[in-house]
Write a protein that holds these residues in place. Sequence first.
Motif, PDB file in Angstrom:
ATOM      1  N   GLY A  57      29.589  36.831  53.433  1.00  9.39           N
ATOM      2  CA  GLY A  57      30.456  37.902  52.941  1.00  9.39           C
ATOM      3  C   GLY A  57      31.452  37.427  51.911  1.00  9.39           C
ATOM      4  O   GLY A  57      31.646  38.067  50.857  1.00  9.39           O
ATOM      5  N   ASN A  58      32.075  36.285  52.157  1.00 10.07           N
ATOM      6  CA  ASN A  58      33.074  35.771  51.224  1.00 10.07           C
ATOM      7  C   ASN A  58      32.451  35.280  49.922  1.00 10.07           C
ATOM      8  O   ASN A  58      33.036  35.446  48.844  1.00 10.07           O
ATOM      9  N   ILE A  59      31.284  34.653  50.011  1.00 10.74           N
ATOM     10  CA  ILE A  59      30.615  34.200  48.790  1.00 10.74           C
ATOM     11  C   ILE A  59      30.233  35.388  47.912  1.00 10.74           C
ATOM     12  O   ILE A  59      30.385  35.346  46.682  1.00 10.74           O
ATOM     13  N   MET A  60      29.748  36.464  48.550  1.00 10.75           N
ATOM     14  CA  MET A  60      29.417  37.661  47.765  1.00 10.75           C
ATOM     15  C   MET A  60      30.676  38.245  47.105  1.00 10.75           C
ATOM     16  O   MET A  60      30.652  38.677  45.956  1.00 10.75           O
ATOM     17  N   LEU A  61      31.775  38.238  47.840  1.00  2.47           N
ATOM     18  CA  LEU A  61      33.033  38.766  47.303  1.00  2.47           C
ATOM     19  C   LEU A  61      33.495  37.940  46.103  1.00  2.47           C
ATOM     20  O   LEU A  61      33.892  38.483  45.060  1.00  2.47           O
ATOM     21  N   LEU A  62      33.414  36.605  46.248  1.00  6.56           N
ATOM     22  CA  LEU A  62      33.841  35.722  45.165  1.00  6.56           C
ATOM     23  C   LEU A  62      32.864  35.748  43.981  1.00  6.56           C
ATOM     24  O   LEU A  62      33.213  35.307  42.884  1.00  6.56           O
ATOM     25  N   SER A  63      31.656  36.262  44.203  1.00  8.36           N
ATOM     26  CA  SER A  63      30.644  36.281  43.147  1.00  8.36           C
ATOM     27  C   SER A  63      30.652  37.570  42.337  1.00  8.36           C
ATOM     28  O   SER A  63      29.871  37.697  41.386  1.00  8.36           O
ATOM     29  N   PHE A  64      31.493  38.534  42.712  1.00  8.70           N
ATOM     30  CA  PHE A  64      31.510  39.807  41.989  1.00  8.70           C
ATOM     31  C   PHE A  64      31.712  39.642  40.474  1.00  8.70           C
ATOM     32  O   PHE A  64      31.034  40.300  39.682  1.00  8.70           O
ATOM     33  N   PRO A  65      32.643  38.780  40.009  1.00 11.02           N
ATOM     34  CA  PRO A  65      32.774  38.622  38.557  1.00 11.02           C
ATOM     35  C   PRO A  65      31.494  38.147  37.884  1.00 11.02           C
ATOM     36  O   PRO A  65      31.179  38.555  36.762  1.00 11.02           O
ATOM     37  N   GLU A  66      30.744  37.266  38.593  1.00 11.36           N
ATOM     38  CA  GLU A  66      29.466  36.808  38.049  1.00 11.36           C
ATOM     39  C   GLU A  66      28.450  37.947  38.044  1.00 11.36           C
ATOM     40  O   GLU A  66      27.682  38.121  37.097  1.00 11.36           O
ATOM     41  N   TYR A  67      28.436  38.735  39.163  1.00  5.46           N
ATOM     42  CA  TYR A  67      27.485  39.840  39.243  1.00  5.46           C
ATOM     43  C   TYR A  67      27.696  40.821  38.081  1.00  5.46           C
ATOM     44  O   TYR A  67      26.732  41.291  37.458  1.00  5.46           O
ATOM     45  N   PHE A  68      28.960  41.137  37.831  1.00 11.16           N
ATOM     46  CA  PHE A  68      29.270  42.149  36.818  1.00 11.16           C
ATOM     47  C   PHE A  68      29.559  41.547  35.437  1.00 11.16           C
ATOM     48  O   PHE A  68      29.955  42.252  34.529  1.00 11.16           O
ATOM     49  N   GLU A  69      29.370  40.223  35.322  1.00 11.52           N
ATOM     50  CA  GLU A  69      29.533  39.530  34.049  1.00 11.52           C
ATOM     51  C   GLU A  69      30.883  39.837  33.407  1.00 11.52           C
ATOM     52  O   GLU A  69      30.983  40.207  32.233  1.00 11.52           O
ATOM     53  N   VAL A  70      31.912  39.665  34.180  1.00 13.48           N
ATOM     54  CA  VAL A  70      33.277  39.892  33.684  1.00 13.48           C
ATOM     55  C   VAL A  70      33.731  38.610  32.978  1.00 13.48           C
ATOM     56  O   VAL A  70      34.363  37.740  33.579  1.00 13.48           O
ATOM     57  N   GLU A  71      33.367  38.484  31.732  1.00 11.09           N
ATOM     58  CA  GLU A  71      33.634  37.262  30.993  1.00 11.09           C
ATOM     59  C   GLU A  71      35.123  36.985  30.846  1.00 11.09           C
ATOM     60  O   GLU A  71      35.569  35.836  30.818  1.00 11.09           O
ATOM     61  N   GLU A  72      35.956  38.050  30.724  1.00 12.52           N
ATOM     62  CA  GLU A  72      37.383  37.847  30.534  1.00 12.52           C
ATOM     63  C   GLU A  72      37.994  37.049  31.685  1.00 12.52           C
ATOM     64  O   GLU A  72      38.946  36.289  31.510  1.00 12.52           O
TER      65      GLU A  72
END
Length: 793
Positions: free
Chosen positions: A180-195
Amino acid sequence: MDTSTCFHCGTEVSRQDVIRFDEKDFCCTGCKTVYEIFSQNDLTCYYDFQSAPGATPSDINGKYDFLTDDKIVTKLLEFEEASTHIVSLYIPHIHCSSCIWILENLHKLQPGIGSSQVNFPAKTVRITFNPDQISLKTIVELLSSIGYEPYISLENYEGDKHKIDRSLIYKIGVAFFSFGNIMLLSFPEYFEVEEFWINQYRGFFRWLIFFLSLPPLVYSASGYYVSAWKSIRAKMLNIEIPIALGIIIMFVRSTVDIVMDYGQGFFDSMCGLIFFMLLGKLFQQKTYNFLSFERDYKSYFPIAITKILPNGEEEPVQVYDIVKGDRLLIRNQELIPVDGILISEKASIDYSFVTGEAVAIEKKSGDKIYAGGKQIGKVIEMEVLFSVSQSYLTQLWSNDVFQKKLESQHKNITDRISHYFTPALLLLAFVSFAFWIFINVDTAFNVFTAILIVACPCALALTAPFTLGNVLRIMGNRKLYLKNALVIEQMAKVDTIVFDKTGTITTNKKTAITYEGNELNSEELYLLKNTLRGSNHPLSRRLYDYLPPQKKATVTHFEEITGKGVFATVEGHDIKLGSSQFLKHLSENTHKKTKVHVEIDGVYKGSYVFNNQYREGLEQLFDQLSTQYQLVVLSGDNDGERKILEKMLPTGTTLVFNQKPEEKLAYIETLQNQGKNVMMVGDGLNDAGALAQSNIGISISENVNVFSPACDGILDATQFSKIAFFMQYSRNAMKTIYMSFGVSLLYNVVGLSFAVTGNLLPIVAAIIMPLSTITIVSFVTLMSNWYARRNYR
């Protein structure tokens, strides 16, 4: 530093600390001593089943001195007689086939141990020993010296269960937390939030994810690594190998990704994979525990015992209604269902049901008698010490002494598939990886991991045991109690059904009984009634109920000759009851009716004539069975009712009369020699040999506590007309197994086709795997329940 592996326990030890003996390396003197013990007793086959299967024996000096206290030992013992004691010990170290083999060969290590049986799921060993030759303390010290120290707690033996193992729950919790925590921390990667990644946060979060993945990798998935390693050491390939390999590959690939800054890797998929696989394992474990619960606590013997009421009247009650303090009446050949104190002057008890030894043990008033014994001779009375333990009775019934050599066809199918499945799966995974590596590296790793996970044959392995376990439970709910699941398979193969007549197709309820001969006076009726009180034969029970109530008399001698009659001495008078041949009087008359002849003090008095009442639904039952089975009626009576049976039963039914017990057995053996699969249905008294000889033996239980320990099932007499349903249901159970095999294989084919083509992500494969198990369990449950309701009326 150069290391070596201990030949006994597998512990890694430096070369300078190795103890060398018999050209083998050992980590300590304890392991070397265990090897010496096995070697001296020609038990080195222990090491053939699995490499380094043992455990380092612990120092137990003085630890078990309390086992010299007879009061404590008595609490631990299941059974205690002069030359035979039985104890069940919980041994946590039991883990493989080598453990089972050595623990079931303890008699070769120590004189005085008669036999030992391992219950692998419960991790217990049931040991029968002679207390004159060996003490319980010596047995425990022997077990400890070879690395199998038992866990002994008096609280445990007074009714509490062993501590519940929650390690799987903890592993699932750790995996879920990290997932659960890894998925939460991976959200920026999932959504490609480059900023978000402009600064140094990208590396920080990736390494944080890396460290979060370590607990599931090291702790939660540890069981897969251990199982895979043991499999490799044993030169076998089990299904844990591809799973462990898939997890390691995903971790290594993901670590390379973040080190080389290729991406965040597959840590979320890896943790999700571990979580969902453990969830599937928990579901499977709960499923088996449910079936085990149903078997232990709802599968009881549907047998009745005679309870003596405070006013002196006798009343048949079900065994599970017996409570401490009740007074019970035990007749000849009846099973003692509970531990108790003998009230009668003396008794002769046959404990072959418990120990396998058929030598009767003499008991006197005040002695303790144990559940599982069989009363031989005249009627006795006892006071109950404990209420019936259903699981203990089931354990006695399932004693290996009485097990038939039944083989599971479907277990063999599962084993054969599993044997080839893992190497084929590994080959497919590596070939697919080699193909995709030249096209797309990411896809290659996804394909490799997805193949290893999606093709897990857990659902395939669960198909047969769960189906048969569920059917076993359903049959028990409908009052057919089978010894084990293999009996269902054997029932499906039956092509010939043999029925006993008296007490099986006829009922033991009160029927029309007439008397022919010299009228019996009140004293003679008194003697006759008290003679019949100790007999369990169906005709004796009916005649006993028919005669008017009488006062109890002292029976000084009682002997029941199977298939012939009863001889007793009551208050100085000799009474003989039985067939005309037994009394050596006149032959049967021309009418050839079922009769019990009476002789008192050498003078023939006459005979009681029985107009047999056949069980309700008998004609319809035989009509249903005759379309698929060869039917036989075997009877020890004369053929006086041949014409009646010929009219009642379908054409082609074989009727055989005047059969002694040994002739019934020989008849069934002849059918088997002709290639027939025979099921015998009898009352368990005169049919013990025939029930044991048949492929399947079913004992009818009515209002007496008698059946053969060698029978494979007990059918409540009220369900006699449902035998055709049970036979059809067993065939439908096999059909369900084949259908679920097909569904499971179809799932694997479809899943692999998606995985090989790169269209299945590892995390999706991990979700699908437990879902496939749930699908199979749901399918077999629905089908077996539907078949159960379909024809049961």
